[in-house]
Design an enzyme around this catalytic site. Structure first.
Site, short mmCIF file in Angstrom:
data_model
loop_
_atom_site.label_atom_id
_atom_site.label_comp_id
_atom_site.label_asym_id
_atom_site.label_seq_id
_atom_site.Cartn_x
_atom_site.Cartn_y
_atom_site.Cartn_z
N THR A 48 30.39 79.83 6.84
CA THR A 48 30.56 78.88 7.96
C THR A 48 29.28 78.06 8.04
O THR A 48 28.37 78.25 7.22
CB THR A 48 30.76 79.64 9.30
OG1 THR A 48 29.51 80.26 9.65
CG2 THR A 48 31.82 80.72 9.19
N CYS A 49 29.19 77.18 9.05
CA CYS A 49 27.99 76.35 9.14
C CYS A 49 26.75 77.19 9.47
O CYS A 49 25.62 76.77 9.20
CB CYS A 49 28.17 75.23 10.15
SG CYS A 49 28.67 75.82 11.76
N ASN A 50 26.93 78.36 10.04
CA ASN A 50 25.78 79.18 10.43
C ASN A 50 25.52 80.37 9.52
O ASN A 50 24.53 81.07 9.71
CB ASN A 50 25.95 79.67 11.87
CG ASN A 50 25.62 78.58 12.86
OD1 ASN A 50 24.70 77.81 12.62
ND2 ASN A 50 26.38 78.49 13.92
N ARG A 51 26.43 80.64 8.58
CA ARG A 51 26.21 81.81 7.72
C ARG A 51 27.03 81.73 6.44
O ARG A 51 28.12 81.16 6.42
CB ARG A 51 26.55 83.10 8.46
CG ARG A 51 28.01 83.23 8.86
CD ARG A 51 28.28 84.52 9.60
NE ARG A 51 27.70 84.50 10.93
CZ ARG A 51 26.74 85.34 11.34
NH1 ARG A 51 26.28 86.27 10.54
NH2 ARG A 51 26.27 85.26 12.56
N SER A 107 26.59 85.78 16.48
CA SER A 107 26.65 84.31 16.33
C SER A 107 25.48 83.63 17.02
O SER A 107 24.85 84.21 17.91
CB SER A 107 27.94 83.79 16.95
OG SER A 107 29.04 84.31 16.26
N GLN A 118 37.56 82.67 11.57
CA GLN A 118 36.93 82.38 10.27
C GLN A 118 36.86 83.65 9.42
O GLN A 118 37.10 83.60 8.21
CB GLN A 118 35.52 81.80 10.49
CG GLN A 118 35.56 80.36 11.01
CD GLN A 118 34.23 79.90 11.59
OE1 GLN A 118 33.42 80.71 12.05
NE2 GLN A 118 34.02 78.59 11.59
N ALA A 188 31.02 55.37 23.23
CA ALA A 188 32.02 55.84 22.27
C ALA A 188 31.35 56.58 21.12
O ALA A 188 31.90 56.67 20.02
CB ALA A 188 32.84 54.66 21.75
N THR A 191 28.78 62.19 21.34
CA THR A 191 28.82 62.98 22.57
C THR A 191 30.00 62.57 23.44
O THR A 191 30.70 63.42 24.00
CB THR A 191 27.51 62.79 23.36
OG1 THR A 191 26.42 62.86 22.45
CG2 THR A 191 27.34 63.81 24.44
#
Lengths: 431, 274
Positions: A48-51, A107, A118, A188, A191
């Site tokens: 994933t984006c973190n691991r 996480s 995931q 737009a 955020t």
């Protein structure tokens, strides 16, 4: 059990490195093929984006976590990946870590509910690629159960932990039914888009977008099935909106105290919720002095985020208790792995004898008597095997004296010669 | 039967205390396991309370409205019952503790001081007077519940304005819902008070020889009625929202309390029976 694993995650590596080792779905498939060759006989990969994590049972006793790390390095061609960027796990710590990941307590945002799905995707891929067997499948079951129990039995995933969600939480404390409310999104950018999508997901009645570049406003409006209003005249329409959300890069105030004062008087006091998540701010903060105007900026919303994160942190011991229970369950199951085949062999040994002896008298008794004898033989064997089966299984499940269980299993195998499969009560070699 | 009445009289404050405790526990802890228990306990308490009121009516041969402390127990019941209905209809359970607290206080005072009156004025045995008093009490219960929701509205309003996200923010329903609960309670209270007043205006002149339209209690209740009438009209016709409507209901409640106190304690009125 010889389970090993490595993890490259947000604790050990900066985002550039995590991106470098990140594996897409197709890349995971290819990487699994590479691992299957001579490194792991079963296992799985989570990315994933973190691991990015690799776990499995080594193909040979020579394989170690260093081989996993070298294989990943080779596969992704990442030169600057070194040992400091890696967490290594042995059998017991692997299982605990996988359960922690699935429960969300490992996480970056504690209690992240996406990680469970995931993990499940990774497990499914392992099964589809024939990279899983009895042990890994049991690990998948345990991890999925931990994840589900953590969500069901604790508050680990409760409360808003992003500014946009926190804003929605406040909006829901003002208005009862968002379906009848209208929102204005000023800006737009990324955020604004995220906030507009959150509002849409909460079924807000109508979303209107305004932006200096009207095309961009149009694009976002299309995404959230909303409308647009000209940037030059949006302040004249403020009174129509129950929720005003602003996130532009403007250096100056876009909405003044007087704009909101006029809007609220046109609304006869019906409240307006204002969320200004721009830095520098787009809306004059003094509007919070106006009756029925509820103004929030990033700082005030972060208070909610922090509160919820702290609440989630307080839930970690309860999740760890669940993990501990499920890890114990796993070892109970694992301990029975050696016992179950012996019990099966013992039962089939006796059944073969039963079958053999019944065959011998089949033609010497009436059909009615044969049925009675058959029933009696089955009951007899059932009663003889009942106690040894139960005791052996309990001994293994308790797990506190696995040597004792192995000793009893070996004795049974020796006494009944279970390693030589019986054939109608006789040995294969005819002795 | 008298022993049963005395036992239930002793039991009722304990039941209200338990009910209040479980509601306040839920307010602070928000645990799903007590979610239904508290509603069941409130139901049981109200059921026993209604049996108690019936037993008193049968045993003493008059509705329990002949003295202040009988009125208090009826008031405790009507507050709890009105809240119970509101909770069933709206399924909003976060405000119960603040209303059941009133029931608890009224019931404790009633249980301590209530007397077993067999001899009462003949007029107090009238069924019409019973309906008159009961509807008035239920009406005032509606105004009390409205006032409690009004106060809770202001507490939440203040917390959101000041970006304070504590217990009040977490446990109370939204401002819009609190306003709705306040308004519904006012409307129900207003209808019941109107019924009570109609019965009063039509029946009381024939029942009381010294009846007078200039009676202080009649005038003060009429003022209360007028305040709530204006409040309801301003919401329905002038489309007032939020704070302004809540202020009307709170002013109405304060006027109601002041008028009750003044007419009962100070003024001389044919309405005084005890």
């Amino acid at each position: 059990m010889n389970l090993i694993g490595i993890s490259i995650n947000y604790r050990t590596s900066p985002i550039e490195l995590r991106e470098a080792v990140n594996l897409s779905f197709d890349e995971q498939k290819k990487f699994i093929s590479a691992l299957k060759n001579n490194i792991l006989k079963e296992g799985f990969v989570i990315s994933t984006c973190n691991r990015t994590e690799i776990f499995g049972i080594p193909a040979t006793s020579n394989v170690s976590t260093a081989d996993l790390y070298e294989e990943l390095k080779k596969f992704r061609n990442v030169e600057n990946l070194n040992k400091n960027n890696i967490e290594e796990y042995d059998s017991h710590s692997s299982l605990k870590h996988i359960a922690k990941v699935a429960s969300g307590i490992d996480s970056l945002i504690i209690g992240d509910s996406q990680i469970l799905s995931q993990c499940k995707e990774s497990f499914r891929l392992s099964v589809d690629e024939n990279f899983s067997n009895t042990i890994t499948r049991k690990i998948f079951d345990i991890a999925a159960r931990v994840g589900k129990r953590a969500i069901r039995e604790t508050l680990i995933s409760q409360g808003a932990v992003t500014v946009s969600y926190a804003a929605i939480q406040v909006v829901e404390k003002i208005f009862a039914n968002l379906e009848k409310k209208e929102a204005l999104v000023i800006g737009a950018g990324e955020t604004s888009e995220l906030a507009a999508i959150h509002l849409k997901s909460r079924n807000i009645g109508k979303i209107t977008i305004t932006n200096r570049t009207i095309e961009k406003a149009g694009q976002l409006a299309k995404k959230v099935s909303g409308e647009t209003v000209n940037f030059e005249e949006f302040t004249d329409h403020l009174y129509k909106f129950d929720v005003i959300l602003s996130a532009t890069g403007s250096k100056n105030l876009l909405v003044t105290f007087d704009d909101i004062k006029k809007a609220i008087s046109k609304r006869r006091g019906t409240p307006i919720f204002i969320m200004d998540i721009a830095i520098p701010r787009d809306i004059d903060p003094s509007v919070k002095k106006i009756d029925n105007v509820f103004y929030n900026d990033i700082d005030s919303l972060n208070v909610i985020v922090d509160q919820n994160l702290n609440k989630r942190k307080d839930e970690i011991p309860r999740v760890e208790q669940i993990i501990s229970e499920e890890v114990d369950n796993f070892y109970n199951w694992h301990n029975t792995l050696g016992v179950v085949p012996t019990i099966k062999s013992l039962r089939s040994f006796f059944e073969e004898i039963e079958h053999d002896e019944l065959e011998k008298i089949k033609n010497k008794v009436t059909e009615e008597d044969y049925i009675k004898l058959e029933d009696m033989a089955k009951r007899l064997i059932g009663r003889i095997l009942h106690n040894p089966t139960i005791k052996l299984r309990k001994l293994a499940e308790k797990g506190d004296n696995i040597d004792n269980a192995n000793q009893h299993t070996s004795t049974l195998k020796y006494l009944f010669d279970l390693d030589n499969k019986p054939l109608n009560g006789k040995k294969k070699n005819g002795k | 039967m008298i022993n049963t009445i005395h036992s239930v009289n002793f039991l009722l404050p304990i039941l209200y205390l338990f009910t209040f405790a479980i509601y306040i526990y839920d307010f602070f802890k928000d645990e799903s396991k007590v979610y239904n228990t508290k509603r069941v306990l409130l139901f049981v308490t109200l059921f026993i309370h209604v049996l108690y009121l019936l037993l008193r009516t049968i045993e003493f041969n008059h509705p329990p409205i002949t003295n202040k402390f009988e009125i208090f127990t009826v008031l405790a019941f009507s507050l709890g019952f009105a809240y119970f209905l509101l909770e069933l209809l709206t399924d909003i359970r976060g405000t119960g503790a603040f209303i059941i607290l009133f029931s608890l206080i009224f019931q404790i005072v009633s249980s301590i001081f209530i007397q077993d009156l067999v001899e009462v004025k003949e007029v107090l045995r009238s069924k019409l007077l019973g309906v008159h008093v009961m509807s008035a009490l239920l009406g005032y219960s509606g105004f009390t519940i409205a006032a409690v929701h009004g106060v809770l509205f202001f507490l939440l309003y203040k917390d959101i304005k000041l970006n304070k996200y504590g217990l009040v923010f977490k446990r109370l329903p939204s401002l819009e819902i609190l306003e709705k609960l306040n308004f519904y309670s006012v409307v129900i209270g207003f209808i019941l008070l109107t019924i009570s007043m109609l019965i009063g205006f039509l029946w009381l002149p024939s029942a009381f020889p010294d009846f007078s339209y200039s009676d202080p209690k009649l005038i003060s209740v009429s003022i209360v009625w007028l305040v709530f009438f204006i409040g309801i009209l301003s919401k329905l016709i002038a489309k007032l929202y939020g704070k302004k409507v809540i202020i009307f209901s709170l002013v109405g409640f304060v006027v109601a309390i002041i008028s009750l106190l003044m007419s009962n304690l100070i003024a001389d009125t044919f309405h005084s029976f005890y």
